[in-house]
Design a protein around this motif. Structure first.
Motif, short mmCIF file in Angstrom:
data_model
loop_
_atom_site.label_atom_id
_atom_site.label_comp_id
_atom_site.label_asym_id
_atom_site.label_seq_id
_atom_site.Cartn_x
_atom_site.Cartn_y
_atom_site.Cartn_z
N ARG A 1 0.84 -1.20 0.00
CA ARG A 1 0.00 0.00 0.00
C ARG A 1 0.87 1.24 0.00
O ARG A 1 1.95 1.24 0.57
N SER A 2 0.38 2.29 -0.62
CA SER A 2 1.10 3.57 -0.61
C SER A 2 0.10 4.68 -0.87
O SER A 2 -1.09 4.42 -1.09
N PHE A 3 0.59 5.91 -0.86
CA PHE A 3 -0.28 7.06 -1.11
C PHE A 3 -0.93 6.97 -2.49
O PHE A 3 -2.00 7.53 -2.70
N ALA A 4 -0.28 6.26 -3.40
CA ALA A 4 -0.83 6.16 -4.77
C ALA A 4 -2.26 5.62 -4.75
O ALA A 4 -3.10 6.02 -5.56
N GLU A 5 -2.54 4.74 -3.79
CA GLU A 5 -3.88 4.14 -3.75
C GLU A 5 -4.98 5.11 -3.36
O GLU A 5 -6.17 4.80 -3.52
N ILE A 6 -4.60 6.24 -2.79
CA ILE A 6 -5.64 7.22 -2.43
C ILE A 6 -6.16 7.87 -3.71
O ILE A 6 -7.31 8.29 -3.77
N GLY A 7 -5.32 7.90 -4.72
CA GLY A 7 -5.74 8.48 -5.99
C GLY A 7 -5.77 10.00 -5.93
O GLY A 7 -5.23 10.61 -4.99
N SER A 8 -6.40 10.63 -6.92
CA SER A 8 -6.39 12.10 -6.96
C SER A 8 -7.78 12.67 -6.71
O SER A 8 -7.95 13.85 -6.50
N ASP A 9 -8.78 11.81 -6.70
CA ASP A 9 -10.15 12.28 -6.56
C ASP A 9 -10.70 11.85 -5.20
O ASP A 9 -11.38 10.83 -5.09
N TRP A 10 -10.38 12.61 -4.18
CA TRP A 10 -10.83 12.21 -2.85
C TRP A 10 -11.10 13.43 -1.98
O TRP A 10 -10.57 14.51 -2.23
N THR A 11 -11.92 13.25 -0.97
CA THR A 11 -12.05 14.23 0.11
C THR A 11 -12.07 13.44 1.41
O THR A 11 -12.41 12.26 1.41
N GLY A 12 -11.70 14.10 2.49
CA GLY A 12 -11.74 13.42 3.78
C GLY A 12 -10.49 13.67 4.59
O GLY A 12 -9.82 14.69 4.43
N ILE A 13 -10.19 12.72 5.44
CA ILE A 13 -9.11 12.89 6.41
C ILE A 13 -8.10 11.76 6.32
O ILE A 13 -8.48 10.59 6.31
N VAL A 14 -6.83 12.12 6.24
CA VAL A 14 -5.75 11.15 6.36
C VAL A 14 -5.21 11.27 7.79
O VAL A 14 -4.82 12.35 8.22
N LEU A 15 -5.22 10.17 8.51
CA LEU A 15 -4.72 10.17 9.88
C LEU A 15 -3.23 9.83 9.86
O LEU A 15 -2.82 8.89 9.18
N VAL A 16 -2.44 10.59 10.61
CA VAL A 16 -0.99 10.41 10.63
C VAL A 16 -0.54 10.07 12.05
O VAL A 16 -0.78 10.86 12.98
N LEU A 17 0.09 8.92 12.23
CA LEU A 17 0.59 8.53 13.56
C LEU A 17 2.07 8.86 13.63
O LEU A 17 2.88 8.33 12.87
N ASP A 18 2.41 9.74 14.55
CA ASP A 18 3.79 10.22 14.68
C ASP A 18 4.37 9.71 15.99
O ASP A 18 4.28 10.36 17.02
N ASN B 1 1.08 17.80 -3.32
CA ASN B 1 0.28 17.43 -4.49
C ASN B 1 -1.22 17.52 -4.23
O ASN B 1 -1.99 17.98 -5.07
N ALA B 2 -1.61 17.06 -3.03
CA ALA B 2 -3.03 16.92 -2.74
C ALA B 2 -3.63 18.20 -2.16
O ALA B 2 -4.85 18.35 -2.08
N GLY B 3 -2.77 19.14 -1.73
CA GLY B 3 -3.29 20.36 -1.13
C GLY B 3 -4.06 20.09 0.15
O GLY B 3 -5.18 20.55 0.34
N MET B 4 -3.42 19.32 1.00
CA MET B 4 -4.08 18.84 2.21
C MET B 4 -3.74 19.78 3.36
O MET B 4 -2.59 20.18 3.53
N ARG B 5 -4.75 20.15 4.16
CA ARG B 5 -4.54 21.01 5.32
C ARG B 5 -4.10 20.14 6.50
O ARG B 5 -4.75 19.14 6.80
N LEU B 6 -3.00 20.54 7.15
CA LEU B 6 -2.47 19.67 8.20
C LEU B 6 -2.82 20.18 9.61
O LEU B 6 -2.39 21.26 10.01
N PHE B 7 -3.61 19.40 10.32
CA PHE B 7 -3.95 19.67 11.72
C PHE B 7 -3.08 18.77 12.60
O PHE B 7 -2.94 17.58 12.31
N ALA B 8 -2.51 19.34 13.64
CA ALA B 8 -1.71 18.53 14.57
C ALA B 8 -2.30 18.67 15.96
O ALA B 8 -2.64 19.77 16.39
N ALA B 9 -2.44 17.54 16.64
CA ALA B 9 -3.08 17.53 17.96
C ALA B 9 -2.06 17.77 19.06
O ALA B 9 -1.04 17.08 19.12
N ASP B 10 -2.34 18.71 19.93
CA ASP B 10 -1.45 19.00 21.05
C ASP B 10 -2.25 19.70 22.14
O ASP B 10 -3.09 20.56 21.84
#
Lengths: 252, 252
Positions: B98-115, B179-188
């Protein structure tokens, strides 16, 4: 070895209820206990406490605060501890006397109701969440794991010591509700989207058993059955996560 | 005994990464695995499976589906199992590519990032939550526990098999984001109330380590640092509960 015998005995719910005592195990739980006002009956320590982070400091604090401390061998300690790798500290403290009376008559907010939630880790995390999100109280109906079970206390991360959490019955809850004019929301996968739920000045949120879900007792009393809309093919959320989202939604 | 050796070996992250295989343990996890499309390399069963709820049915299903099954003694099984009271079934399956490629270019929603989220139970519960709340994907940055660790898989309750979860790096994430123009929210804990966060068509939500919180890598990239307002005197929420509430808030 009196404290050791007592600590071992307090692993049973019956003993906790008879003695109105509970056990807090581990550095963090005992630190939180010391920060609270709950009377401490005594503490057991084992040599490994000196190697745990903040362990030595905790041992001095216990002595400075005049807590009766018995230092025992690791093997003996293990017979009372309930964790796999005990950090070497257990405190025995009094279960606070709590009831609906403490909520008083001048309040707004949410009372969380646990209806047969059974996993100790889930219930501890739920108490921590309810405290963090400012719930007025959390009450546990019969069939719910004992709130003063050592694993629940540990997962609660100190919530037990400050948050108004106690056991109750449907009779007591019904009486309080009639008096307080509280709107009762019950969580169930088949309910309406929580986003459409009208907030009330005083609400109760009932969450049910991890497997069986909402009881008929809860269902028949609910003003509204609410749910979180889930993605296709997903059966359920962890009960602590679901409770957190529902509490947050009802609050805002 | 080849499958047994492999299963034991797969307890190590290095082996899972080299072989691109993982282990699903327990009746529920193997049931969910069978429901997914992931290729199964083989399964180990032990006598106690016949006594577990739905265990006998699962054993037949494995055979009906043509999975190579080795039935071994309980003691041998225990040497590969990672639970304390093994239910007697382990399946070895392929880690999906799996990779980001599978998200494709036509999507809306939230990508969760575990840091650097480290507790396996927390990460599994987070994956289950992300899947249930319809997150587009969950990506794990270096420092996060391996998503294919057996305990993470078990806590995920099947989420791994259908939800787009994979490991990544900041470099890959940066490239996808640009590429995706995604807004990044970080929890703190020090962030602004999530209720005031403007939702975006495409968002990423970064959650950090249980103890240390948000990394400087995440902080420097965040468009907005967000928090859940907590009651006085409460330090933090469980990371899985917090993630659930934040995902739900950003979605609605």
């Amino acid at each position: 070895v009196k404290l050791l015998t007592l600590a071992r005995d307090l692993r049973r719910r019956k003993s906790r209820e008879k003695n109105q005592l509970f056990v807090a195990e581990g550095v963090r739980a005992v630190e939180e206990l010391l920060r609270s006002r709950l009377p401490i009956r005594g503490a057991l320590t084992a040599p490994q406490l000196m190697e745990a982070p903040r362990g030595a400091a905790l041992a001095s604090t216990l002595r400075d605060r005049g807590v009766a401390v018995e230092d025992i061998a690791a093997a003996e300690f293990g017979s009372a501890a309930e964790t796999e790798s005990p950090q070497g500290v257990i405190a025995i403290a009094e279960v606070p006397e709590r009831s609906f009376a403490e909520i008083g008559s001048d309040w707004t907010g949410i009372v969380l109701v646990l209806d047969a939630v059974q996993d100790p880790g889930n219930v501890g995390t739920i108490l921590r969440t309810a405290a963090a999100l400012g719930a007025v109280a959390t009450v546990a109906l019969p069939g719910t794991v004992d709130l003063w079970n050592a694993k629940v206390v540990r997962s609660g991360m100190g919530a037990h010591f400050t948050h108004l959490a106690f056991s109750t019955t449907w009779n007591e809850l019904d009486a309080f509700r009639a008096n307080a004019g509280m709107r009762l929301f019950a969580a169930d996968a088949g309910g309406e989207d929580i986003a459409t739920a009208k907030p009330a000045a005083r609400s109760a949120l009932v969450v049910g058993n991890e497997g069986a879900g909402l009881s008929s007792d809860a269902r028949s009393r609910a003003d509204r059955v609410v749910a979180l809309p889930l993605a296709d093919g997903v059966e359920s959320l962890n009960v602590a996560v679901a409770t957190g989202i529902l509490l947050h939604s009802l609050r805002s």
